[in-house]
Write a protein that holds these residues in place. Structure first.
Motif, PDB file in Angstrom:
ATOM      1  N   ALA A   1       0.835  -1.192   0.000  1.00 56.33           N
ATOM      2  CA  ALA A   1       0.000   0.000   0.000  1.00 56.33           C
ATOM      3  C   ALA A   1       0.876   1.251   0.000  1.00 56.33           C
ATOM      4  CB  ALA A   1      -0.906   0.011   1.233  1.00 56.33           C
ATOM      5  N   PHE A   2       0.352   2.304  -0.579  1.00 55.32           N
ATOM      6  CA  PHE A   2       1.030   3.598  -0.560  1.00 55.32           C
ATOM      7  C   PHE A   2       1.132   4.065   0.880  1.00 55.32           C
ATOM      8  CE2 PHE A   2       0.508   8.243  -0.410  1.00 55.32           C
ATOM      9  CZ  PHE A   2       1.674   8.626  -1.057  1.00 55.32           C
ATOM     10  N   SER A   3       2.293   4.607   1.256  1.00 52.02           N
ATOM     11  CA  SER A   3       2.493   5.128   2.606  1.00 52.02           C
ATOM     12  C   SER A   3       2.493   6.657   2.594  1.00 52.02           C
ATOM     13  CB  SER A   3       3.811   4.607   3.181  1.00 52.02           C
ATOM     14  OG  SER A   3       4.070   5.195   4.430  1.00 52.02           O
ATOM     15  N   HIS A   4       3.459   7.262   1.874  1.00 52.44           N
ATOM     16  CA  HIS A   4       3.532   8.719   1.870  1.00 52.44           C
ATOM     17  C   HIS A   4       4.474   9.227   0.789  1.00 52.44           C
ATOM     18  CE1 HIS A   4       6.905   7.390   4.400  1.00 52.44           C
ATOM     19  NE2 HIS A   4       7.514   8.506   4.034  1.00 52.44           N
ATOM     20  N   PHE A   5       4.326  10.517   0.467  1.00 52.70           N
ATOM     21  CA  PHE A   5       5.262  11.238  -0.378  1.00 52.70           C
ATOM     22  C   PHE A   5       6.187  12.019   0.545  1.00 52.70           C
ATOM     23  CE2 PHE A   5       1.543  11.303  -3.363  1.00 52.70           C
ATOM     24  CZ  PHE A   5       2.124  10.572  -4.385  1.00 52.70           C
ATOM     25  N   PHE A   6       7.405  12.276   0.102  1.00 54.10           N
ATOM     26  CA  PHE A   6       8.295  13.152   0.850  1.00 54.10           C
ATOM     27  C   PHE A   6       9.327  13.741  -0.085  1.00 54.10           C
ATOM     28  CE2 PHE A   6      10.379   9.085   0.934  1.00 54.10           C
ATOM     29  CZ  PHE A   6      11.728   9.376   0.815  1.00 54.10           C
ATOM     30  N   GLU A   7       9.986  14.778   0.397  1.00 51.89           N
ATOM     31  CA  GLU A   7      11.100  15.365  -0.329  1.00 51.89           C
ATOM     32  C   GLU A   7      12.164  15.708   0.705  1.00 51.89           C
ATOM     33  OE1 GLU A   7      10.340  19.920  -1.109  1.00 51.89           O
ATOM     34  OE2 GLU A   7       8.670  18.744  -1.864  1.00 51.89           O
ATOM     35  N   GLY A   8      13.250  16.249   0.262  1.00 48.20           N
ATOM     36  CA  GLY A   8      14.327  16.590   1.171  1.00 48.20           C
ATOM     37  C   GLY A   8      15.657  16.113   0.639  1.00 48.20           C
ATOM     38  N   PRO A   9      16.691  16.180   1.459  1.00 50.30           N
ATOM     39  CA  PRO A   9      18.038  15.889   0.973  1.00 50.30           C
ATOM     40  C   PRO A   9      18.256  14.461   0.499  1.00 50.30           C
ATOM     41  CG  PRO A   9      18.039  16.174   3.362  1.00 50.30           C
ATOM     42  CD  PRO A   9      16.671  16.547   2.874  1.00 50.30           C
ATOM     43  N   TYR A  10      17.524  13.493   1.047  1.00 56.99           N
ATOM     44  CA  TYR A  10      17.752  12.108   0.627  1.00 56.99           C
ATOM     45  C   TYR A  10      17.317  11.859  -0.817  1.00 56.99           C
ATOM     46  CZ  TYR A  10      19.052  10.611   5.331  1.00 56.99           C
ATOM     47  OH  TYR A  10      19.683  10.446   6.527  1.00 56.99           O
ATOM     48  N   VAL A  11      16.379  12.636  -1.337  1.00 55.93           N
ATOM     49  CA  VAL A  11      15.931  12.442  -2.721  1.00 55.93           C
ATOM     50  C   VAL A  11      17.075  12.769  -3.680  1.00 55.93           C
ATOM     51  CG1 VAL A  11      14.308  13.200  -4.495  1.00 55.93           C
ATOM     52  CG2 VAL A  11      13.504  12.831  -2.158  1.00 55.93           C
ATOM     53  N   ALA A  12      17.643  13.970  -3.543  1.00 55.11           N
ATOM     54  CA  ALA A  12      18.752  14.376  -4.414  1.00 55.11           C
ATOM     55  C   ALA A  12      19.983  13.511  -4.162  1.00 55.11           C
ATOM     56  CB  ALA A  12      19.088  15.846  -4.190  1.00 55.11           C
ATOM     57  N   SER A  13      20.223  13.148  -2.911  1.00 51.00           N
ATOM     58  CA  SER A  13      21.386  12.333  -2.577  1.00 51.00           C
ATOM     59  C   SER A  13      21.265  10.929  -3.170  1.00 51.00           C
ATOM     60  CB  SER A  13      21.546  12.264  -1.061  1.00 51.00           C
ATOM     61  OG  SER A  13      22.758  11.666  -0.706  1.00 51.00           O
ATOM     62  N   THR A  14      20.057  10.366  -3.167  1.00 49.29           N
ATOM     63  CA  THR A  14      19.841   9.050  -3.774  1.00 49.29           C
ATOM     64  C   THR A  14      20.100   9.115  -5.266  1.00 49.29           C
ATOM     65  OG1 THR A  14      18.199   8.474  -2.093  1.00 49.29           O
ATOM     66  CG2 THR A  14      18.160   7.196  -4.148  1.00 49.29           C
ATOM     67  N   GLU A  15      19.561  10.145  -5.902  1.00 45.54           N
ATOM     68  CA  GLU A  15      19.755  10.306  -7.345  1.00 45.54           C
ATOM     69  C   GLU A  15      21.246  10.445  -7.666  1.00 45.54           C
ATOM     70  OE1 GLU A  15      17.103  12.447 -10.691  1.00 45.54           O
ATOM     71  OE2 GLU A  15      17.835  13.781  -9.127  1.00 45.54           O
ATOM     72  N   ARG A  16      21.966  11.222  -6.875  1.00 47.15           N
ATOM     73  CA  ARG A  16      23.408  11.406  -7.091  1.00 47.15           C
ATOM     74  C   ARG A  16      24.161  10.086  -6.907  1.00 47.15           C
ATOM     75  NH1 ARG A  16      27.551  15.114  -3.479  1.00 47.15           N
ATOM     76  NH2 ARG A  16      29.430  14.201  -4.355  1.00 47.15           N
ATOM     77  N   ALA A  17      23.832   9.347  -5.854  1.00 47.48           N
ATOM     78  CA  ALA A  17      24.512   8.075  -5.582  1.00 47.48           C
ATOM     79  C   ALA A  17      24.249   7.051  -6.686  1.00 47.48           C
ATOM     80  CB  ALA A  17      24.089   7.529  -4.225  1.00 47.48           C
ATOM     81  N   LEU A  18      23.043   7.049  -7.231  1.00 49.19           N
ATOM     82  CA  LEU A  18      22.736   6.130  -8.334  1.00 49.19           C
ATOM     83  C   LEU A  18      23.540   6.488  -9.584  1.00 49.19           C
ATOM     84  CD1 LEU A  18      18.888   5.795  -7.811  1.00 49.19           C
ATOM     85  CD2 LEU A  18      20.562   3.926  -7.664  1.00 49.19           C
ATOM     86  N   ARG A  19      23.665   7.785  -9.880  1.00 49.16           N
ATOM     87  CA  ARG A  19      24.501   8.200 -11.023  1.00 49.16           C
ATOM     88  C   ARG A  19      25.953   7.801 -10.787  1.00 49.16           C
ATOM     89  NH1 ARG A  19      21.608  13.112 -10.699  1.00 49.16           N
ATOM     90  NH2 ARG A  19      23.422  14.056  -9.724  1.00 49.16           N
ATOM     91  N   GLN A  20      26.420   7.976  -9.567  1.00 43.25           N
ATOM     92  CA  GLN A  20      27.789   7.606  -9.203  1.00 43.25           C
ATOM     93  C   GLN A  20      27.984   6.094  -9.378  1.00 43.25           C
ATOM     94  OE1 GLN A  20      28.552   8.630  -5.102  1.00 43.25           O
ATOM     95  NE2 GLN A  20      30.628   7.821  -5.118  1.00 43.25           N
ATOM     96  N   ALA A  21      27.006   5.304  -8.969  1.00 40.42           N
ATOM     97  CA  ALA A  21      27.105   3.840  -9.060  1.00 40.42           C
ATOM     98  C   ALA A  21      27.165   3.369 -10.511  1.00 40.42           C
ATOM     99  CB  ALA A  21      25.929   3.188  -8.346  1.00 40.42           C
ATOM    100  N   GLU A  22      26.516   4.107 -11.404  1.00 40.21           N
ATOM    101  CA  GLU A  22      26.531   3.724 -12.814  1.00 40.21           C
ATOM    102  C   GLU A  22      27.917   3.816 -13.439  1.00 40.21           C
ATOM    103  OE1 GLU A  22      23.534   6.330 -14.381  1.00 40.21           O
ATOM    104  OE2 GLU A  22      21.939   4.866 -14.036  1.00 40.21           O
TER     105      GLU A  22
END
Length: 194
Positions: free
Chosen positions: A92-113
């Motif tokens: 089930a859907f829990s919640h939406f959120f934003e904040g530093p972890y969103v951009a940090s996750t995106e950056r880490a995924l690009r780094q991992a590639e």
């Protein structure tokens, strides 16, 4: 490295798509980036969220699957994230959120590639340290909902990190786990009984 993003359970994805199409769910989310998104929003990069509750005496981590997280993309960047959880009735859907972890996750995924070996990306939460890491699991065919970090897997701490742990610096589990274990173990006060 090619990231082998595991498929999320279909009901988890459906619950996020339903929430995104519901003006009430988006409005109640109170995430300014999601409310102000210009154009269509799409859930992408589903990552299983595992929680590190404890480390056993022999160093094996005890983890549990807590949910699936989707980055919500609008245009060329992630503007928010959606979290799902397992209920007695299924995902089930829990919640939406934003904040530093969103951009940090995106950056880490690009780094991992850019890394040479293939891996399966996951998230590993360490609640005892208020820490989140991108967990790069070496077995790309593993069930994303199960398992624990292998000694050779990589953990990439996401910003913000606890003091003394550098964000976006990949660590082998065998190297970072002892540091986390030491920090999670309460130290006895001087003079306290054994």
């Amino acid at each position: 490295m090619p990231l082998r993003v595991p498929p999320a359970p279909a009901p988890a994805l459906r619950s996020v798509l339903t929430a995104l199409s519901s003006p009430t769910a988006v409005r109640e989310a109170r995430t300014p980036s999601l409310l102000g998104a210009q154009g269509p929003t799409t859930p992408e990069l589903p990552l299983p969220v595992h929680v590190l509750d404890r480390v056993t005496a022999d160093g094996v981590t005890a983890t549990r699957l807590a949910g699936w997280r989707f980055l919500i993309r609008c245009g060329d960047r992630a503007v928010a994230a959606a979290e799902t959880m397992l209920t007695p009735d299924g995902w089930a859907f829990s919640h939406f959120f934003e904040g530093p972890y969103v951009a940090s996750t995106e950056r880490a995924l690009r780094q991992a590639e850019t890394m040479p070996q293939s891996c399966q990306p996951r998230l590993l939460s360490v609640p005892g340290l208020y820490m989140l890491t991108l967990w790069l699991h070496g077995d790309c065919t593993a069930d994303a909902a199960a398992g624990h970090p292998a000694a050779t897997d990589l953990l990439v701490p996401l910003a913000p990190t606890p003091p003394g742990i550098a964000a976006h610096r990949p660590h082998r589990v065998a190297e970072l786990l002892p540091v986390l274990t030491h920090r999670m173990t309460p130290t006895r006060l001087l003079g306290s009984p054994a």
